[in-house]
Scaffold this motif. Structure first.
Motif, PDB file in Angstrom:
ATOM      1  N   GLU A 191      41.597  34.719  46.855  1.00 38.71           N
ATOM      2  CA  GLU A 191      42.657  34.473  45.869  1.00 38.71           C
ATOM      3  C   GLU A 191      42.462  33.121  45.189  1.00 38.71           C
ATOM      4  OE1 GLU A 191      45.257  36.297  44.771  1.00 38.71           O
ATOM      5  OE2 GLU A 191      44.408  37.995  45.850  1.00 38.71           O
ATOM      6  N   ALA A 192      42.100  32.114  46.001  1.00 34.73           N
ATOM      7  CA  ALA A 192      41.882  30.780  45.431  1.00 34.73           C
ATOM      8  C   ALA A 192      40.693  30.777  44.476  1.00 34.73           C
ATOM      9  CB  ALA A 192      41.642  29.777  46.562  1.00 34.73           C
ATOM     10  N   HIS A 193      39.641  31.472  44.850  1.00 31.66           N
ATOM     11  CA  HIS A 193      38.454  31.540  43.990  1.00 31.66           C
ATOM     12  C   HIS A 193      38.782  32.233  42.667  1.00 31.66           C
ATOM     13  CE1 HIS A 193      34.485  33.408  42.798  1.00 31.66           C
ATOM     14  NE2 HIS A 193      34.215  32.110  42.820  1.00 31.66           N
ATOM     15  N   LYS A 194      39.583  33.296  42.750  1.00 31.08           N
ATOM     16  CA  LYS A 194      39.975  34.014  41.539  1.00 31.08           C
ATOM     17  C   LYS A 194      40.791  33.109  40.616  1.00 31.08           C
ATOM     18  CE  LYS A 194      42.321  38.225  40.006  1.00 31.08           C
ATOM     19  NZ  LYS A 194      43.163  37.521  39.009  1.00 31.08           N
ATOM     20  N   SER A 195      41.685  32.310  41.197  1.00 27.86           N
ATOM     21  CA  SER A 195      42.499  31.402  40.380  1.00 27.86           C
ATOM     22  C   SER A 195      41.640  30.335  39.726  1.00 27.86           C
ATOM     23  CB  SER A 195      43.580  30.747  41.252  1.00 27.86           C
ATOM     24  OG  SER A 195      44.523  31.707  41.680  1.00 27.86           O
ATOM     25  N   LEU A 196      40.656  29.829  40.462  1.00 26.39           N
ATOM     26  CA  LEU A 196      39.735  28.846  39.879  1.00 26.39           C
ATOM     27  C   LEU A 196      38.956  29.464  38.713  1.00 26.39           C
ATOM     28  CD1 LEU A 196      38.252  27.038  43.013  1.00 26.39           C
ATOM     29  CD2 LEU A 196      39.735  26.025  41.253  1.00 26.39           C
ATOM     30  N   SER A 197      38.573  30.718  38.904  1.00 25.58           N
ATOM     31  CA  SER A 197      37.816  31.406  37.847  1.00 25.58           C
ATOM     32  C   SER A 197      38.674  31.617  36.609  1.00 25.58           C
ATOM     33  CB  SER A 197      37.321  32.770  38.362  1.00 25.58           C
ATOM     34  OG  SER A 197      36.458  32.589  39.464  1.00 25.58           O
ATOM     35  N   ASP A 198      40.001  31.775  36.804  1.00 26.58           N
ATOM     36  CA  ASP A 198      40.905  31.974  35.670  1.00 26.58           C
ATOM     37  C   ASP A 198      41.007  30.723  34.794  1.00 26.58           C
ATOM     38  OD1 ASP A 198      41.385  34.539  36.493  1.00 26.58           O
ATOM     39  OD2 ASP A 198      43.250  34.057  37.539  1.00 26.58           O
ATOM     40  N   VAL A 199      40.680  29.552  35.340  1.00 26.13           N
ATOM     41  CA  VAL A 199      40.753  28.315  34.562  1.00 26.13           C
ATOM     42  C   VAL A 199      39.598  28.250  33.551  1.00 26.13           C
ATOM     43  CG1 VAL A 199      40.791  25.788  34.668  1.00 26.13           C
ATOM     44  CG2 VAL A 199      41.805  27.132  36.516  1.00 26.13           C
ATOM     45  N   LEU A 200      38.467  28.832  33.899  1.00 27.25           N
ATOM     46  CA  LEU A 200      37.264  28.704  33.085  1.00 27.25           C
ATOM     47  C   LEU A 200      37.414  29.232  31.654  1.00 27.25           C
ATOM     48  CD1 LEU A 200      34.532  29.559  35.754  1.00 27.25           C
ATOM     49  CD2 LEU A 200      35.327  27.319  34.979  1.00 27.25           C
ATOM     50  N   PRO A 201      37.981  30.434  31.458  1.00 24.33           N
ATOM     51  CA  PRO A 201      38.122  30.910  30.060  1.00 24.33           C
ATOM     52  C   PRO A 201      38.951  29.964  29.192  1.00 24.33           C
ATOM     53  CG  PRO A 201      38.466  32.693  31.594  1.00 24.33           C
ATOM     54  CD  PRO A 201      38.436  31.458  32.415  1.00 24.33           C
ATOM     55  N   ALA A 202      40.068  29.483  29.758  1.00 22.97           N
ATOM     56  CA  ALA A 202      40.913  28.559  28.997  1.00 22.97           C
ATOM     57  C   ALA A 202      40.159  27.267  28.698  1.00 22.97           C
ATOM     58  CB  ALA A 202      42.177  28.256  29.788  1.00 22.97           C
TER      59      ALA A 202
END
Length: 222
Positions: A191-202
Motif C-alpha cells: 500500500e505504501a509503495h502504491k501511494s509513493l507511485s501515485d506521487v510520480l505522475p503529479a
C-alpha cells in the motif's frame, strides 16, 4: 548273645516300620526277632521338611517376581524420561526455527521499508526543487503525505513480526501468528509503495509545466 541288627525301613509316611534283629543262640541256631516301631515323629519331620522346602521356593519365586517388577518399572521410567527429553528437544528446535524465520522476515521487510524511505526522500527533494522553480506542489505533497502515513503503518507492522510470542509448550501453534504478521506487513508495504507511485505522475506533470514555463519565458526574452 551277639545281635546283628538289620533295619528294613518302609515308606516314611507309613504308620509303622518293621525292624528285624538277627541273633545266634548257644546252639548256633540263627533266629529273627521282629520289632515294631512307631514312626509318627519321622512323618512329622518329613512333612515339616517338605513345608520348609515349599516356603523357600515360594520365597525365591516372590523375590524374583519382585525383582522383575522393579526392573520393569525402571525401564518404563527410563522410557518416559527419554520420550520427555526427546519432546523437549523437538520443542526447542521448533522455537529456534520459528525465531529464525521471524528474524529473517523482519530483516527482509525492514530492508524493503528502507528502500521506500529513500524513494520518499528523493521525491521530497524533487518537490522542493520544483517549489523553488515556482511550481505549485500542494497536490503532489498531499499524495506524498498519504504515502508517508502508510509507510509509518508498514513500519509498525514490521515491528509486530518480531513481537510475536512463540509458545513454549506448542511452538508450532505460533507459526500461523507469525505468518499472519508477515502477510500484514507485506500488505502494508504494498500500500505504501502504491501511494509513493501515485506521487510520480503529479510530480512529472509539475516538472513538465516548469519546463514549458521556462521555455516560454526564454522565448519571450528573445
Amino acid at each position: 548273645m551277639v545281635f546283628a541288627l538289620v533295619f528294613a525301613v518302609g515308606d516314611v509316611y507309613a504308620e509303622e516300620i518293621t525292624i528285624e534283629a538277627t541273633a545266634k543262640t548257644s546252639t548256633g541256631e540263627t533266629i529273627k526277632v521282629p520289632i515294631r516301631a512307631q514312626v509318627k515323629d519321622m512323618r512329622v519331620e518329613a512333612r515339616n521338611s517338605a513345608s520348609t522346602t515349599r516356603a523357600t521356593v515360594k520365597e525365591k519365586r516372590d523375590g524374583l517376581k519382585s525383582e522383575i517388577e522393579t526392573r520393569k518399572q525402571e525401564l518404563e521410567t527410563k522410557r518416559v524420561d527419554a520420550k520427555t527429553e526427546l519432546r523437549a528437544g523437538a520443542k526447542t528446535k521448533a522455537r529456534e526455527s520459528i525465531a529464525k524465520t521471524m528474524e529473517k522476515s523482519a530483516e527482509r521487510l525492514t530492508k524493503e521499508l528502507r528502500r521506500f524511505r529513500e524513494i520518499q526522500a528523493k521525491i521530497e527533494t524533487r518537490l522542493a526543487k520544483l517549489e523553488g522553480q515556482g511550481a505549485n506542489t500542494a497536490e503532489a505533497r498531499a499524495v506524498l503525505v498519504a504515502a508517508v502515513t502508510k509507510l509509518s503503518a508498514a513500519e509498525v507492522s514490521i515491528k509486530a513480526v518480531s513481537g510475536v510470542v512463540v509458545s513454549a509448550e506448542d511452538p508450532r501453534s505460533s507459526l500461523d501468528a507469525v505468518k499472519a504478521a508477515v502477510r500484514k506487513a507485506q500488505d502494508a508495504l504494498k500500500e505504501a509503495h502504491k501511494s509513493l507511485s501515485d506521487v510520480l505522475p503529479a510530480m512529472k506533470g509539475l516538472e513538465a509545466s516548469v519546463r514549458r514555463s521556462a521555455t516560454s519565458t526564454k522565448s519571450a526574452n528573445y
